[in-house]
Write a protein that holds these residues in place. Structure first.
Motif, PDB file in Angstrom:
ATOM      1  N   PRO A  26       0.825  -1.216   0.000  1.00 26.79           N
ATOM      2  CA  PRO A  26       0.000   0.000   0.000  1.00 26.79           C
ATOM      3  C   PRO A  26       0.854   1.258   0.000  1.00 26.79           C
ATOM      4  O   PRO A  26       1.992   1.268   0.472  1.00 26.79           O
ATOM      5  N   ALA A  99      -6.227   8.273  -7.248  1.00 32.05           N
ATOM      6  CA  ALA A  99      -7.449   7.480  -7.085  1.00 32.05           C
ATOM      7  C   ALA A  99      -7.472   6.269  -8.007  1.00 32.05           C
ATOM      8  O   ALA A  99      -8.159   5.276  -7.725  1.00 32.05           O
ATOM      9  N   VAL A 102      -6.511   2.891  -6.185  1.00 32.81           N
ATOM     10  CA  VAL A 102      -7.204   2.415  -4.980  1.00 32.81           C
ATOM     11  C   VAL A 102      -7.434   0.905  -5.041  1.00 32.81           C
ATOM     12  O   VAL A 102      -7.264   0.193  -4.050  1.00 32.81           O
ATOM     13  N   GLU A 137      -4.726  10.306   0.715  1.00 32.89           N
ATOM     14  CA  GLU A 137      -4.838  10.022  -0.714  1.00 32.89           C
ATOM     15  C   GLU A 137      -3.655   9.202  -1.220  1.00 32.89           C
ATOM     16  O   GLU A 137      -3.795   8.430  -2.172  1.00 32.89           O
ATOM     17  N   GLY A 140      -3.708   5.474   0.806  1.00 35.17           N
ATOM     18  CA  GLY A 140      -4.790   4.602   0.365  1.00 35.17           C
ATOM     19  C   GLY A 140      -4.716   4.219  -1.095  1.00 35.17           C
ATOM     20  O   GLY A 140      -5.639   3.621  -1.643  1.00 35.17           O
ATOM     21  N   SER A 141      -3.621   4.552  -1.747  1.00 36.39           N
ATOM     22  CA  SER A 141      -3.480   4.282  -3.186  1.00 36.39           C
ATOM     23  C   SER A 141      -2.257   3.427  -3.442  1.00 36.39           C
ATOM     24  O   SER A 141      -1.286   3.436  -2.670  1.00 36.39           O
ATOM     25  N   ARG A 142      -2.304   2.680  -4.532  1.00 35.54           N
ATOM     26  CA  ARG A 142      -1.136   1.938  -5.004  1.00 35.54           C
ATOM     27  C   ARG A 142      -0.766   2.375  -6.427  1.00 35.54           C
ATOM     28  O   ARG A 142      -0.328   1.586  -7.257  1.00 35.54           O
TER      29      ARG A 142
END
Length: 491
Positions: A26, A99, A102, A137, A140-142
């Motif tokens: 993550p 985004a 996610v 932001e 929580g994103s990859r």
């Protein structure tokens, strides 16, 4: 991910990108990819994006508003949101990119990033904030964001010093030209002497044989001169002006004249700052800035002296630029007239051999010694390979040594594994061997190195006479290396 079959070499670059974009941990990550134009960066990044189902955006020279509008349209086409994107600023745009990651790791490529940053200088700072360590932001994103650019000075500063993105990148990848042995394979050249001569002009840039020359490569040693006339010296081919464009494309080069003069000075054999200044009729301090800029953009390289730590030599890093500066620029007006190429090339034969081909052969010999030679050649593994000047106090002269291989011992004196001389045009014989023996004796007396097992290397593109061949068969401290040996696989 499997590398595309149509991609030549680039195994390490593909492996690094694959590991970066498929990292399942993550947290969004940032990578920077750079390299001079025509090295295949776009092809590489487009392939990795397609393979992983990612998003690719190629920036162009445009205003900030137009670039943001094009970016909005491209992301709309990629992600198909309920309503089309119309980003007000890059803060919104970057969050929309984050985004995308996610649900899964996803590569996101912004190619020619310097165009965007020049239109909006705040963009690196916006990215710095977006990739803040604790920002939701990002955590929580990859998303795996890759910034790519060909403006070497700009890309080099992106992660350096106090730059906003320093410490934010998890990948810094430079896509270099193909090294000389891979370049020969790419061009389909099997004759080693032809490969060296071709590489001395076009180097290892992958775009040249197919995109610029439409597959026109030298068909054999006898075709080399005709190939030069119909390609690089032909005003009707894109390669003709490429040497000039490589310099003009850099944003930091606003007035190319002084930079071209510096390159011409180096191509003419003036490899020190003082020598360059004298060639230009200026003071040494006046050429410090253009030299620094040419180093930053990767067209000029500073090589340290193996024996004099406070001395260095400047060399042109891109063969086509050296060829343009040394051969084409002095007769540029003639070359632009139809039918003059053959006449110019015949008159340039000696200059090409002495100013371009000879120094280039020496550099390939150093590369071979450092990266390709069997350690048995030196009796150890060299940690550095360079050229250098040895002061002869008795004769009050300076002896230049083309290849110096040194092994650091970690304690005590470094081992001088070998010293060598490289001659492209000369058949080497007794005089060359005696010169190397004399230099080795001077170095032994100096006491700066462990010279108990220092070997002597003779590199030649023209071969060796019977005396030298007989000596190499009876002596353990002498090695003869021809053009073919530079391309021969170890073992």
């Amino acid at each position: 991910m499997d590398k595309p079959q149509e991609m030549f070499d680039r195994d390490s670059e593909w492996a690094a990108l694959s590991a970066f974009v498929t990292d399942d941990r993550p947290g969004a990550t940032l990578g920077v990819v750079s390299g001079r134009r025509r090295q295949g960066k776009t092809f590489l990044l487009d392939a990795i994006t397609r393979a992983a189902g990612g998003f690719y955006f190629g920036a162009t020279e445009a205003t900030n508003a137009e670039s943001l509008r094009r970016f909005s349209d491209a992301l709309t086409r990629f992600s198909s949101p309920p309503s089309a994107y119309h980003f007000e600023d890059w803060v919104e745009a970057v969050d929309a990119l984050l985004a995308l990651g996610v649900a899964r790791p996803i590569p996101i490529v912004i190619d020619e990033f310097p165009y965007l940053a020049r239109a909006n200088p705040e963009l690196p700072s916006i990215l710095q904030q977006a990739f803040g360590p604790l920002r939701p932001e990002r955590t929580g994103s990859r998303a795996r964001l890759l910034l790519c650019g060909s403006a070497m000075s700009f890309m080099g500063r992106l992660l350096s010093g106090s730059a906003p993105l320093r410490g934010r990148a998890g990948l810094e990848l430079v896509v270099p030209p193909l090294e000389y042995r891979m370049a020969a394979q790419f061009w389909g050249i099997e004759d080693p002497e032809l490969a060296i001569k071709t590489h001395a002009i076009v180097g290892g840039t992958p775009a040249y044989p197919n995109e610029f020359l439409r597959g026109d490569v030298p068909r054999g040693p006898e075709d080399f001169d005709a190939w030069v006339v119909r390609t690089v010296l032909n005003p009707q081919t894109p390669l003709f002006r490429e040497g000039r464009y490589l310099l003009a494309e850099e944003a930091d080069v606003r007035d190319p004249a002084i930079y071209l003069s510096v390159l011409s000075a180096v191509a003419d054999g003036n490899t020190t700052r003082g020598g360059i200044a004298t060639y230009l009729g200026r003071k040494a301090i006046d050429v410090a800035h253009p030299i620094a800029v040419l180093e930053d953009i990767g067209l000029l390289r500073r090589d340290g002296d193996a024996f004099r730590k406070n001395r260095s030599a400047f060399r042109i890093a891109e063969p086509l630029v050296a060829f343009y500066a040394g051969i084409m620029r002095p007769v540029w007006d003639q070359l632009q007239r139809p039918g003059m190429a053959e006449r110019v090339w015949k008159a340039s034969g000696h200059r090409f051999a002495s100013k371009i081909l000879g120094p280039h052969f020496e550099q390939l010999c150093r590369e071979w010694a450092l990266f390709h030679a069997d350690p048995e050649v030196f009796g150890g593994m060299p940690t550095s390979v360079a050229s250098g000047g040895v002061n002869d106090p008795d004769a009050r002269t300076l002896h230049e040594v083309d290849v110096v291989t040194i092994e650091s011992t970690g304690s005590g004196k470094p081992r001088l594994l070998a010293i060598g001389e490289a001659k492209w045009q000369d058949t080497m014989g007794r005089a060359h061997l005696e010169r190397l023996e004399h230099i080795r004796t001077i170095l032994r007396k100096s006491g700066s190195f462990d010279t108990t097992e220092t070997r002597l290397l003779c590199f030649s593109g023209a071969g060796f006479n019977d005396h030298l061949r007989e000596a190499s068969e009876s002596r353990n401290d002498l090695r003869l290396i021809g053009a073919a040996d530079l391309y021969r696989a170890v073992g």
